[in-house]
Design a protein around this motif. Structure first.
Motif: not given
Length: 488
Positions: A284-288, A293-298
Motif C-alpha cells: 500500500l505504501r509503495d502504491l501511495q 493521492g490516488k490510494y490515500d483513502s484505502i
C-alpha cells in the motif's frame, strides 16, 4: 407434563439461530472422533485400533505436535510469572542457564505492565505497542505509529472485532477467499452478515484471481449485498500459497476502486519457503508513493499472531492488528469495542513483544535463539516437502508445491463407488475419505468442504507440524487400500 413443573429456559429451538448456522470444520466431528481415539490409546484400550498414535494434522497447533518452545520466550515468561526469582539473579545466571538479556527483558516488561496479573490498557501496553510499531517499520521501511497498533487475544480476536465494526446490517457483505479459514464464514454467520465468496486459482498456486473477485463483487451487488470489505489470507490457510507483490497490489487497487476495507490476515508471514513475504502495508505504501493521492483513502487492517511461525505460542493468545487509513471516529468505536472486553491477556502481550523484538546478534541469548528458530523452520520445510513427495505417489492426488504457512491442500479424485458409499452414509465424498483415513491411520485431516472449494472438486487440508515423516507413509498406504477397495 404439569405446567408448574420446572423446565429449562433454553432448548435447541430457542437459542440464537446464528450460532447454530455457524460451522467450524477444523474442530468438527473428525477432530472429536480423533480425540476419542487418543483417549482410548492413553487408557491402554486401543488394542483393536490399526494404529498406536493419533496425528492431529487438522489444526495449526505447533506445540501440541512437539514443536519445542523457544527458550528465550519461556525463560522470560517464567520470570514474568514469578518475578520474586529476580532477587536471586546470580542463581538464575550462574546455575539455571538464564542469560543476562533475559533478566533485562523481564525488568523492562515489568516496568511496562507492572504485573502479568494486572489489567493493561484496553489497546495493550503502550511500550509493547511501541515495539510492534518498530518491528513493522523495520519490516516494511515505512513509519508506523504505536497509536495505530491494537494488541489482541490472538489474531482471531482482531478479526472478530473488525467484523463487528464492519457488519452494520444483514445486507453487509465481506469478500472471503475460497478455500478459506472458517473463522471468517463462522463469524459472519454469527453476525447475520453475508459471505461473498471469491475463488482462488489453484492452477496459479492458489493465487488471487482479480477477474474472479470482480465477478463475485458484481454478482453480490446485483443481489442487493452491500459489500464493505475484502479478506485476504497471506500466506494462505488452508492453501499454503504465498502471494506476489503484484497480486497484493491488484487487490489494493480493486479495494480503492470499490471503497472496500482490506483485512490482511498475515499470521504466517515467517512461514515462507518460496519467494519472500510482502506485507499489504508495504504494498500500500509503495502504491501511495508511486501515485500520490490516488490510494490515500484505502482502509487496511493487518493482523499478526504469536500462534504460528516459529513461535507457535497458540495457548498464550497474543496478537495485534494495525489500522491504516481509518477515520479517527471509527477508530474510536473500535477502541470502545475492545474496551468492553477489558484487555488482551497480558502474558500474551509480552509474548508479542518477544516475537517482534527477539534477541539480536551479539546479545547473550542470540545464538541459541537463532539455532532454535532455524531448526524449527528447516524441520517444517523438510516435513512439508516429504508430504508433498508422498502426495505425488498417490493415484488421483494433485498438490501444489509448498510455498508457506503450515498446510498443504491437495486435490483428490475419489472413485465413483466411494462417492456412492459416501452418499449412503450421508456424508460428502471428501468427508467420507477423511473419516476413512482417520479410522485406518489415526491421522486426522480436514475435508476441503470445511473450507469451501469449487463445485466438482474435492480436497483435504493437512498440517505438516507432526514430528517425523513416517506418518506420511500411513497416508500413502491408506490411499492405495482405499482405491483398491472402491475401484470399479
Amino acid at each position: 407434563m404439569s405446567s408448574t413443573e420446572p423446565r429449562r429456559a433454553l432448548n435447541i429451538n430457542n437459542i440464537n439461530p446464528h450460532v447454530k448456522t455457524a460451522r467450524y470444520a477444523v474442530r468438527g466431528e473428525l477432530a472429536v472422533r480423533s480425540e476419542e481415539y487418543r483417549a482410548k490409546l492413553a487408557k491402554g484400550d486401543g488394542k483393536d485400533l490399526p494404529f498406536d498414535t493419533v496425528i492431529a494434522a487438522n489444526i495449526g497447533n505447533p506445540q501440541q505436535l512437539d514443536q519445542k518452545p523457544i527458550t528465550f520466550f519461556r525463560q522470560v515468561a517464567s520470570l514474568l510469572e514469578n518475578p520474586g526469582l529476580l532477587e536471586h539473579e546470580d542463581v538464575l545466571t550462574n546455575s539455571l542457564g538464564y542469560k543476562s538479556d533475559v533478566v533485562e527483558r523481564v525488568k523492562y516488561l515489568l516496568k511496562e505492565v507492572k504485573s502479568v496479573g494486572a489489567y493493561s490498557q484496553s489497546q495493550g501496553a503502550p511500550g509493547i505497542r511501541e515495539s510492534v510499531a518498530k518491528f513493522i517499520e523495520q519490516r516494511d521501511g515505512y513509519p508506523t505509529s504505536f497509536k495505530d497498533v491494537y494488541l489482541s487475544n490472538g489474531a482471531s480476536s482482531g478479526v472478530n472485532t473488525l467484523l463487528h465494526i464492519i457488519c452494520a446490517k444483514p445486507e453487509t457483505g465481506v469478500l472471503v477467499p475460497i478455500p478459506q479459514y472458517p473463522l471468517y464464514t463462522a463469524t459472519l454467520a454469527l453476525l447475520d452478515a453475508r459471505v461473498v465468496p471469491y475463488y482462488l486459482d489453484e492452477s496459479k498456486a492458489w493465487g488471487t484471481d482479480l477477474q474472479g473477485i470482480r465477478e463475485s463483487y458484481d454478482k453480490a451487488v446485483a443481489e442487493g449485498t452491500d459489500v464493505k470489505a475484502i479478506a485476504v489470507i497471506n500466506p494462505g490457510n488452508p492453501t499454503g500459497a504465498s502471494l506476489s507483490a503484484d497480486d497484493i497490489k491488484n487487490v489494493l487497487k480493486f479495494a480503492a476502486e470499490k471503497s472496500l476495507v482490506v483485512l490482511a490476515d498475515e499470521v504466517y508471514q515467517t512461514n515462507v519457503f518460496i519467494g519472500e513475504f510482502v506485507s499489504f502495508k508495504k504494498a500500500l505504501r509503495d502504491l501511495q508513493k508511486e501515485s500520490p493521492g490516488k490510494y490515500d483513502s484505502i482502509e487496511l487492517a493487518s493482523l499478526h499472531s504469536v500462534s504460528k511461525g516459529m513461535v507457535g505460542e497458540c495457548g498464550h493468545r497474543g496478537g495485534y492488528f494495525e489500522l491504516i487509513g481509518f477515520d479517527p471516529e471509527v477508530a474510536a468505536e473500535i477502541y470502545k469495542f475492545i474496551s468492553i472486553q477489558l484487555c488482551p491477556p497480558v502474558m500474551g502481550q509480552c509474548i508479542v513483544e518477544l516475537m517482534v523484538n527477539p534477541p539480536k546478534e551479539g546479545e547473550p541469548s542470540y545464538e541459541l535463539y537463532k539455532k532454535e528458530y532455524d531448526d524449527i523452520f528447516n524441520g517444517l520445510k523438510e516435513r512439508a516437502y516429504a508430504l508433498y513427495e508422498a502426495f505425488k505417489q498417490m493415484e488421483g492426488v494433485e498438490c501444489q508445491e509448498p510455498h508457506g504457512s503450515m498446510y498443504l491442500f491437495p486435490t483428490i479424485t475419489i472413485p465413483q463407488k466411494a462417492v456412492e458409499q459416501a452418499k449412503k452414509e450421508g456424508r460428502k465424498p471428501d468427508e467420507f475419505y477423511c473419516f476413512r483415513m482417520l479410522d485406518a491411520t489415526g491421522v486426522c485431516v480436514v475435508a476441503g468442504s470445511g473450507f469451501g472449494q469449487k463445485e466438482g472438486t474435492l480436497h483435504f487440508r493437512t498440517t505438516f507440524l507432526a514430528p517425523g515423516t513416517d506418518w506420511t507413509g500411513r497416508i500413502v498406504e491408506f490411499h492405495k487400500a482405499f482405491f483398491d477397495e472402491f475401484k470399479a
